[in-house]
Write a protein that holds these residues in place. Structure first.
Motif, PDB file in Angstrom:
ATOM      1  N   SER A   1       0.852  -1.180   0.000  1.00 11.12           N
ATOM      2  CA  SER A   1       0.000   0.000   0.000  1.00 11.12           C
ATOM      3  C   SER A   1       0.892   1.235   0.000  1.00 11.12           C
ATOM      4  O   SER A   1       2.118   1.134   0.193  1.00 11.12           O
ATOM      5  CB  SER A   1      -0.892   0.007   1.245  1.00 11.12           C
ATOM      6  OG  SER A   1      -0.093   0.164   2.414  1.00 11.12           O
ATOM      7  N   LEU A   2       0.305   2.393  -0.191  1.00 16.51           N
ATOM      8  CA  LEU A   2       1.079   3.632  -0.115  1.00 16.51           C
ATOM      9  C   LEU A   2       1.730   3.766   1.260  1.00 16.51           C
ATOM     10  O   LEU A   2       2.883   4.179   1.387  1.00 16.51           O
ATOM     11  CB  LEU A   2       0.182   4.842  -0.402  1.00 16.51           C
ATOM     12  CG  LEU A   2      -0.219   5.064  -1.861  1.00 16.51           C
ATOM     13  CD1 LEU A   2      -1.293   6.135  -1.961  1.00 16.51           C
ATOM     14  CD2 LEU A   2       0.996   5.451  -2.702  1.00 16.51           C
ATOM     15  N   SER A   3       0.992   3.390   2.283  1.00 17.50           N
ATOM     16  CA  SER A   3       1.517   3.466   3.643  1.00 17.50           C
ATOM     17  C   SER A   3       2.689   2.519   3.846  1.00 17.50           C
ATOM     18  O   SER A   3       3.687   2.864   4.499  1.00 17.50           O
ATOM     19  CB  SER A   3       0.411   3.150   4.657  1.00 17.50           C
ATOM     20  OG  SER A   3      -0.632   4.096   4.585  1.00 17.50           O
ATOM     21  N   ASP A   4       2.572   1.306   3.278  1.00 19.66           N
ATOM     22  CA  ASP A   4       3.659   0.325   3.394  1.00 19.66           C
ATOM     23  C   ASP A   4       4.937   0.865   2.760  1.00 19.66           C
ATOM     24  O   ASP A   4       6.027   0.782   3.347  1.00 19.66           O
ATOM     25  CB  ASP A   4       3.273  -0.989   2.708  1.00 19.66           C
ATOM     26  CG  ASP A   4       2.153  -1.724   3.422  1.00 19.66           C
ATOM     27  OD1 ASP A   4       2.013  -1.537   4.645  1.00 19.66           O
ATOM     28  OD2 ASP A   4       1.429  -2.470   2.748  1.00 19.66           O
ATOM     29  N   LEU A   5       4.806   1.405   1.537  1.00 22.82           N
ATOM     30  CA  LEU A   5       5.976   1.912   0.837  1.00 22.82           C
ATOM     31  C   LEU A   5       6.562   3.129   1.554  1.00 22.82           C
ATOM     32  O   LEU A   5       7.777   3.293   1.617  1.00 22.82           O
ATOM     33  CB  LEU A   5       5.621   2.265  -0.611  1.00 22.82           C
ATOM     34  CG  LEU A   5       6.782   2.750  -1.490  1.00 22.82           C
ATOM     35  CD1 LEU A   5       7.933   1.749  -1.477  1.00 22.82           C
ATOM     36  CD2 LEU A   5       6.296   2.993  -2.919  1.00 22.82           C
ATOM     37  N   ALA A   6       5.687   3.960   2.095  1.00 19.78           N
ATOM     38  CA  ALA A   6       6.152   5.130   2.851  1.00 19.78           C
ATOM     39  C   ALA A   6       6.984   4.693   4.051  1.00 19.78           C
ATOM     40  O   ALA A   6       8.052   5.251   4.335  1.00 19.78           O
ATOM     41  CB  ALA A   6       4.963   5.970   3.297  1.00 19.78           C
ATOM     42  N   GLU A   7       6.508   3.669   4.753  1.00 15.45           N
ATOM     43  CA  GLU A   7       7.214   3.178   5.941  1.00 15.45           C
ATOM     44  C   GLU A   7       8.562   2.569   5.577  1.00 15.45           C
ATOM     45  O   GLU A   7       9.565   2.782   6.260  1.00 15.45           O
ATOM     46  CB  GLU A   7       6.345   2.148   6.659  1.00 15.45           C
ATOM     47  CG  GLU A   7       6.976   1.592   7.926  1.00 15.45           C
ATOM     48  CD  GLU A   7       6.095   0.589   8.646  1.00 15.45           C
ATOM     49  OE1 GLU A   7       6.580  -0.083   9.567  1.00 15.45           O
ATOM     50  OE2 GLU A   7       4.899   0.483   8.278  1.00 15.45           O
ATOM     51  N   GLN A   8       8.603   1.818   4.464  1.00 19.32           N
ATOM     52  CA  GLN A   8       9.831   1.129   4.084  1.00 19.32           C
ATOM     53  C   GLN A   8      10.865   2.060   3.460  1.00 19.32           C
ATOM     54  O   GLN A   8      12.069   1.795   3.545  1.00 19.32           O
ATOM     55  CB  GLN A   8       9.515  -0.017   3.126  1.00 19.32           C
ATOM     56  CG  GLN A   8       8.704  -1.135   3.759  1.00 19.32           C
ATOM     57  CD  GLN A   8       8.509  -2.313   2.818  1.00 19.32           C
ATOM     58  OE1 GLN A   8       9.298  -2.520   1.899  1.00 19.32           O
ATOM     59  NE2 GLN A   8       7.470  -3.103   3.052  1.00 19.32           N
ATOM     60  N   SER A   9      10.394   3.124   2.817  1.00 19.63           N
ATOM     61  CA  SER A   9      11.312   4.022   2.106  1.00 19.63           C
ATOM     62  C   SER A   9      11.684   5.277   2.884  1.00 19.63           C
ATOM     63  O   SER A   9      12.703   5.907   2.605  1.00 19.63           O
ATOM     64  CB  SER A   9      10.699   4.440   0.768  1.00 19.63           C
ATOM     65  OG  SER A   9       9.535   5.242   0.985  1.00 19.63           O
ATOM     66  N   GLY A  10      10.826   5.637   3.846  1.00 20.41           N
ATOM     67  CA  GLY A  10      11.060   6.890   4.551  1.00 20.41           C
ATOM     68  C   GLY A  10      10.575   8.098   3.782  1.00 20.41           C
ATOM     69  O   GLY A  10      10.837   9.242   4.168  1.00 20.41           O
ATOM     70  N   VAL A  11       9.846   7.860   2.687  1.00 21.46           N
ATOM     71  CA  VAL A  11       9.266   8.942   1.885  1.00 21.46           C
ATOM     72  C   VAL A  11       7.795   9.098   2.280  1.00 21.46           C
ATOM     73  O   VAL A  11       7.084   8.109   2.390  1.00 21.46           O
ATOM     74  CB  VAL A  11       9.373   8.634   0.373  1.00 21.46           C
ATOM     75  CG1 VAL A  11       8.722   9.743  -0.448  1.00 21.46           C
ATOM     76  CG2 VAL A  11      10.831   8.458  -0.024  1.00 21.46           C
ATOM     77  N   ALA A  12       7.376  10.332   2.503  1.00 24.25           N
ATOM     78  CA  ALA A  12       6.009  10.576   2.953  1.00 24.25           C
ATOM     79  C   ALA A  12       4.986   9.988   1.988  1.00 24.25           C
ATOM     80  O   ALA A  12       5.163  10.033   0.770  1.00 24.25           O
ATOM     81  CB  ALA A  12       5.769  12.071   3.113  1.00 24.25           C
ATOM     82  N   LYS A  13       3.907   9.443   2.541  1.00 21.96           N
ATOM     83  CA  LYS A  13       2.835   8.849   1.745  1.00 21.96           C
ATOM     84  C   LYS A  13       2.293   9.846   0.730  1.00 21.96           C
ATOM     85  O   LYS A  13       2.026   9.497  -0.424  1.00 21.96           O
ATOM     86  CB  LYS A  13       1.723   8.361   2.680  1.00 21.96           C
ATOM     87  CG  LYS A  13       0.500   7.812   1.981  1.00 21.96           C
ATOM     88  CD  LYS A  13      -0.542   7.385   3.014  1.00 21.96           C
ATOM     89  CE  LYS A  13      -1.851   6.968   2.354  1.00 21.96           C
ATOM     90  NZ  LYS A  13      -2.859   6.544   3.365  1.00 21.96           N
TER      91      LYS A  13
END
Length: 202
Positions: free
Chosen positions: A34-46
């Motif tokens: 999800s967007l949230s998952d990728l945000a958490e893994q990358s450190g880039v804001a959702k």
């Protein structure tokens, strides 16, 4: 990206093509993130990822680098050129990688594009009668498609054996050890395509 520090990557926005958003979205969905998952893994804001996928912002190179690390792909792939640019590439026989079995009976020409190797691989398979191709398990959920052009093949996987001839295609899970044998009196000629779990059909 050798020789580039995180600080250097943070300097300035990068003007990129409209392909970037589509690439990030496809890869994210390929890994069921999800967007949230990728945000958490990358450190880039959702919100930033969402804007990138909608091509509403030009991200910094540092942002693209973080996303590529989280998606486990090279930054070059993320920055691949747009689909609408002219493209044609011819590969000669001498430049096509060829794998040959120890006994010389099986030959596997790698005809797939290097840029798709993470999610799709395809080969030109030829084998003399009795030739055997043994493969280890691919990543979970992967599927292999074997289309026989001439001769006959026998595929064994998880204790099950299926035989196919010219004009027939066999699809099977390849996330476990599997074997392809050339059976019959004629040489086997087939096209083999392996679709990895990360593949997304649009």
């Amino acid at each position: 990206m050798a020789g580039r520090s995180r600080t250097e990557l943070d300097n300035g926005a990068l003007i990129v093509s409209g392909q970037l958003g589509k690439t990030v979205q496809r890869l994210r969905k390929a890994y069921n993130l999800s967007l949230s998952d990728l945000a958490e893994q990358s450190g880039v804001a959702k919100s930033i990822i969402s804007q990138i996928e909608r091509n509403e912002t030009n991200p910094t190179l540092a942002t693209i680098w973080r996303l590529s690390q989280a998606l486990d792909v090279s930054i070059e792939r993320v920055l691949a050129s747009a689909d609408d640019e002219p493209f044609i590439e011819k590969i000669g026989r001498a430049d096509t990688p060829l794998l040959v079995s120890d006994d010389g009976r099986v030959r596997l020409a790698i005809i797939g594009w290097i840029r798709t190797v993470e999610w799709m691989q395809w080969y030109d398979l030829t084998a003399d009668p009795g030739g055997t191709l043994e493969s280890d398990a691919h990543q979970r959920g992967s599927v292999e498609c074997l289309s026989v052009l001439s001769g006959e093949a026998e595929v064994e996987i998880a204790g099950e054996v299926e035989r196919i001839g010219a004009g027939e295609t066999l699809r099977y899970r390849c996330d476990r050890p599997h074997v392809v044998r050339a059976v019959g009196r004629e040489p086997l000629r087939a096209v083999m395509v392996c679709i990895m779990k990360a593949a997304v059909m649009e």
